[in-house]
Design an enzyme around this catalytic site. Structure first.
Site, PDB file in Angstrom:
ATOM      1  N   GLU A 117       3.343   3.518  -0.881  1.00 54.31           N
ATOM      2  CA  GLU A 117       2.871   4.912  -0.887  1.00 54.31           C
ATOM      3  C   GLU A 117       2.497   5.361   0.536  1.00 54.31           C
ATOM      4  O   GLU A 117       1.749   6.324   0.709  1.00 54.31           O
ATOM      5  CB  GLU A 117       1.656   5.074  -1.824  1.00 54.31           C
ATOM      6  CG  GLU A 117       1.848   4.640  -3.260  1.00 54.31           C
ATOM      7  CD  GLU A 117       2.762   5.535  -4.091  1.00 54.31           C
ATOM      8  OE1 GLU A 117       3.280   6.533  -3.557  1.00 54.31           O
ATOM      9  OE2 GLU A 117       2.950   5.201  -5.271  1.00 54.31           O
ATOM     10  N   HIS A 140      -5.866   5.448  -3.602  1.00 49.30           N
ATOM     11  CA  HIS A 140      -5.051   5.650  -4.811  1.00 49.30           C
ATOM     12  C   HIS A 140      -5.334   4.487  -5.747  1.00 49.30           C
ATOM     13  O   HIS A 140      -5.317   3.321  -5.326  1.00 49.30           O
ATOM     14  CB  HIS A 140      -3.564   5.704  -4.462  1.00 49.30           C
ATOM     15  CG  HIS A 140      -2.684   5.442  -5.647  1.00 49.30           C
ATOM     16  ND1 HIS A 140      -2.750   6.204  -6.799  1.00 49.30           N
ATOM     17  CD2 HIS A 140      -1.747   4.479  -5.889  1.00 49.30           C
ATOM     18  CE1 HIS A 140      -1.892   5.721  -7.692  1.00 49.30           C
ATOM     19  NE2 HIS A 140      -1.268   4.672  -7.165  1.00 49.30           N
TER      20      HIS A 140
HETATM   21  P1  13P Z   1       1.938  -0.930  -3.511  1.00 51.45           P
HETATM   22  O1  13P Z   1       1.760  -2.353  -3.937  1.00 51.45           O
HETATM   23  O2  13P Z   1       3.211  -0.700  -2.756  1.00 51.45           O
HETATM   24  O3  13P Z   1       0.715  -0.417  -2.749  1.00 51.45           O
HETATM   25  O4  13P Z   1       2.065  -0.039  -4.815  1.00 51.45           O
HETATM   26  C1  13P Z   1       1.040   0.013  -5.762  1.00 51.45           C
HETATM   27  C2  13P Z   1       0.975   1.319  -6.447  1.00 51.45           C
HETATM   28  O5  13P Z   1      -0.003   1.579  -7.131  1.00 51.45           O
HETATM   29  C3  13P Z   1       2.099   2.266  -6.306  1.00 51.45           C
HETATM   30  O6  13P Z   1       1.754   3.533  -6.753  1.00 51.45           O
HETATM   31 ZN    ZN Z   2       0.107   3.494  -8.228  1.00 47.52          ZN
END
Ligand code: 13P
Ligand code: ZN
Length: 264
Positions: A117, A140
Site C-alpha cells: 500500500e 491502515h
Molecule cells: P502488506 O503486507 O503489503 O502491507 O499488505 C497488507 C494489507 O493489509 C494490504 O491492504
Molecule cells: Zn489491508
C-alpha cells in the site's frame, strides 16, 4: 544508519499500537501497514546510504528527499512489538524521486520491501505536507466491526446514513470523529485507484473506510491515528451488538446530537 531519540520514540509508539492491533484481532497474518513521515527529524548522509539496498521507483517529484518509516510487505504486524527493526524499514527517497535507499531496518530480513500500500501512504504524506498538516503517521488496519458494516446493504453504501448511525451511538463518537468517515468503494489492494479515493476522502473526513477491506486514518503519531479508528470501531461494534440483540438501535436524538456541538 543510527537513529536519533526522536525517531526511536516514534517507532516505540508504533510498537505500542501494533500490540493493540493484535489484541483486537485487526492484524491477522500480514494485515495492515503503518508509516511515519520522518522528514526533517534526522539528516541522512551519503555515508548512511553506502552499501544500502537501492530500489528504483518513480514517485511524484515532491517526494524528493523524503524520509519515511514504513512497514514491510507481507510482514506480521504483531512482530512490530518486539522487532520493528526486522519487519519495518526507513527509506530515504533520492533527490530526483526516482528511487530510495533502505537506510535502516530489515535486520535478518534482507528481502524487506515497503508495504504493497506504499502508494497510498506516500500520496497521503505528500498531501499532509502540502497542507502543512501536523499528521506524520498513516495507519491502515482491518477493524472487524467497521469492515462488517461496510458489507451492510444500506449503510455500506450511504456515507450520510453510516455517519449518522455511528455518531448517534454515544457522545464521544461525534466529538472525537468530528469529520466522520468516508466510504471508499472497493478497489484492488495496493492500487493507485484506492490511493486516490483515500487522499480525496481524507480532505474532509477523519477516517477512510476501504469497503470490504479495512480502514485508514492519519494522526500526529501512531497513537492518534489508532484512536480515530478505535473510537469509530467502538460505534460500529455497538451498532452491530444492537442488531445481534434483535433490534435496530434508536440512536441519540437530533437534539441530543446538537447539544454536542459545543465540544466541536
Ligand atoms: P502488506 O503486507 O503489503 O502491507 O499488505 C497488507 C494489507 O493489509 C494490504 O491492504
Ligand atoms: Zn489491508
Amino acid at each position: 544508519m543510527l537513529i536519533n531519540q526522536t525517531i526511536a520514540n516514534e517507532i516505540s509508539k508504533v510498537s505500542e499500537i501494533a500490540a493493540y492491533l493484535w489484541q483486537r484481532e485487526w492484524a491477522e497474518r500480514n494485515a495492515g501497514n503503518i508509516s511515519v513521515n520522518l522528514t526533517g527529524l534526522q539528516n541522512v548522509s551519503s555515508k548512511d546510504k553506502e552499501n544500502k539496498k537501492y530500489i528504483e521507483c518513480l514517485m511524484p517529484e515532491e517526494a524528493s528527499d523524503m524520509l519515511l518509516f514504513i512497514t514491510g510487505t507481507g510482514e506480521r504486524l504483531r512482530e512490530l512489538v518486539n522487532l520493528p527493526e526486522k519487519v519495518a524499514c526507513i527509506i530515504s527517497i533520492d533527490h530526483q524521486a526516482k528511487g530510495y535507499h533502505i537506510v535502516w531496518g530489515g535486520i535478518d530480513n534482507p528481502g524487506i520491501l515497503p508495504t504493497s500500500e506504499f502508494i497510498s501512504h506516500l500520496l497521503i504524506h505528500l498531501f499532509n505536507t502540502s497542507q502543512n498538516n501536523t499528521h506524520r503517521c498513516v495507519l491502515h488496519t482491518h477493524p472487524i466491526e467497521l469492515i462488517a458494516l461496510s458489507h451492510h446493504p444500506e449503510l455500506g453504501h450511504n456515507e450520510a446514513k453510516l455517519n449518522k448511525a455511528l455518531w448517534s451511538m454515544l457522545p464521544e463518537i461525534r466529538v472525537f470523529i468530528p469529520k466522520g468517515i468516508c466510504i471508499a468503494p472497493y478497489e484492488l489492494p495496493g492500487s493507485l485507484a484506492l490511493a486516490k479515493h483515500t487522499t480525496e476522502g481524507l480532505n474532509n473526513h477523519s477516517i477512510v473506510l476501504w469497503s470490504k477491506h479495512g480502514a485508514l486514518a492519519t494522526g500526529k503519531d501512531a497513537l492518534e491515528a489508532f484512536d480515530f479508528i478505535d473510537v469509530a470501531n467502538k460505534a460500529a461494534k455497538i451498532y452491530l451488538k444492537c442488531l445481534q440483540a434483535g433490534f435496530i438501535p434508536e440512536g441519540m436524538s437530533e437534539e441530543q446530537m446538537k447539544g454536542l456541538e459545543i465540544f466541536l
